[in-house]
Design a protein around this motif. Structure first.
Motif, PDB file in Angstrom:
ATOM      1  N   HIS A   1       2.463  71.849 -41.781  1.00  9.98           N
ATOM      2  CA  HIS A   1       1.883  72.797 -42.737  1.00  9.98           C
ATOM      3  C   HIS A   1       1.348  74.018 -41.992  1.00  9.98           C
ATOM      4  CE1 HIS A   1       1.700  69.866 -46.129  1.00  9.98           C
ATOM      5  NE2 HIS A   1       1.692  69.006 -45.116  1.00  9.98           N
TER       6      HIS A   1
ATOM      7  N   GLY B   1      -0.153  76.320 -44.250  1.00 10.69           N
ATOM      8  CA  GLY B   1      -0.866  76.746 -45.445  1.00 10.69           C
ATOM      9  C   GLY B   1      -0.787  75.589 -46.411  1.00 10.69           C
ATOM     10  N   ARG B   2      -0.847  75.864 -47.660  1.00  3.09           N
ATOM     11  CA  ARG B   2      -0.845  74.799 -48.663  1.00  3.09           C
ATOM     12  C   ARG B   2       0.471  74.018 -48.683  1.00  3.09           C
ATOM     13  NH1 ARG B   2      -4.282  71.465 -50.316  1.00  3.09           N
ATOM     14  NH2 ARG B   2      -5.832  72.909 -51.050  1.00  3.09           N
ATOM     15  N   PRO B   3       1.622  74.644 -48.899  1.00  2.00           N
ATOM     16  CA  PRO B   3       2.835  73.821 -48.947  1.00  2.00           C
ATOM     17  C   PRO B   3       3.319  73.463 -47.540  1.00  2.00           C
ATOM     18  CG  PRO B   3       3.412  76.105 -49.333  1.00  2.00           C
ATOM     19  CD  PRO B   3       1.899  76.043 -49.199  1.00  2.00           C
TER      20      PRO B   3
END
Length: 194
Positions: free
Chosen positions: A175, A177-179
């Protein structure tokens, strides 16, 4: 502080005389290159031998300093990386980055251990939430890795003890970031050797 050439002579003295690289290079061959003052070749051959023959952290520290003095930055970083692995263990995996059209990275990253992404390795926080762990990434046999590409990588976790439960075949996600931006299948997990 010793000069790079003295350091390389010290490093070869730390190897047993019967140490051999995968390609058949021996300690005797390295000594011949020292006599010819082929210093960059000496450094490369010492790295090749030490990649297959167990050596102490101090060996890698000596090589890293010699490479620094010779202004061979990539070799310096590799020697520092290998010294870290001796102390903390090694996690190798096959990493596949998602393509840009799949929500992955927009560009390639340098494969020389500077990227510090988060990894979902199956750990949970005390309240049961997913816990992400940081590990640097060294791409084997490539200078960079781009969207949609696959390569074998070495991971240097900032908290190695949290990665000890991994075993070959486990799938972990990367990761930034979020995804997730990639998935990796663990090839091997080696304990510290120091």
């Amino acid at each position: 502080m010793d000069d790079a050439f003295t350091l390389l002579r010290q490093a070869v003295d730390l190897l047993p005389e019967d140490a051999v690289a995968e390609n058949g290079v021996t300690v005797g061959d390295v000594r011949e290159d020292i006599a010819r003052q082929e210093w960059e070749m000496v450094l490369d051959l010492l790295i090749e031998i030490a990649d297959v023959h167990p050596v102490p952290t101090s060996f890698w520290e000596i090589l890293a300093e010699a490479a620094r003095q010779m202004m061979l930055d990539h070799s310096r970083r590799w020697c520092q990386w290998r010294g870290w692995e001796v102390q903390h263990g090694t996690v190798r995996a096959t990493l596949t980055l998602l393509g840009t059209d799949e929500g992955g990275r927009q560009g390639a990253f340098s494969g020389d251990g500077q990227l510090r992404p988060l990894w979902d390795i199956g750990n949970r926080t005390s309240d049961g939430e997913r816990d992400l762990n940081i590990a640097l990434v060294w791409v084997e046999f490539a200078q960079e890795l781009g969207p949609g590409e696959t390569a074998d990588v070495r991971l240097a976790p900032l908290s190695p003890e949290q990665w000890r439960n991994l075993k070959p075949g486990d799938v972990i996600t990367m990761h930034e970031g979020r995804p997730a931006v990639g998935t990796a299948t663990v090839i091997e997990v080696l304990p510290p050797r120091s």
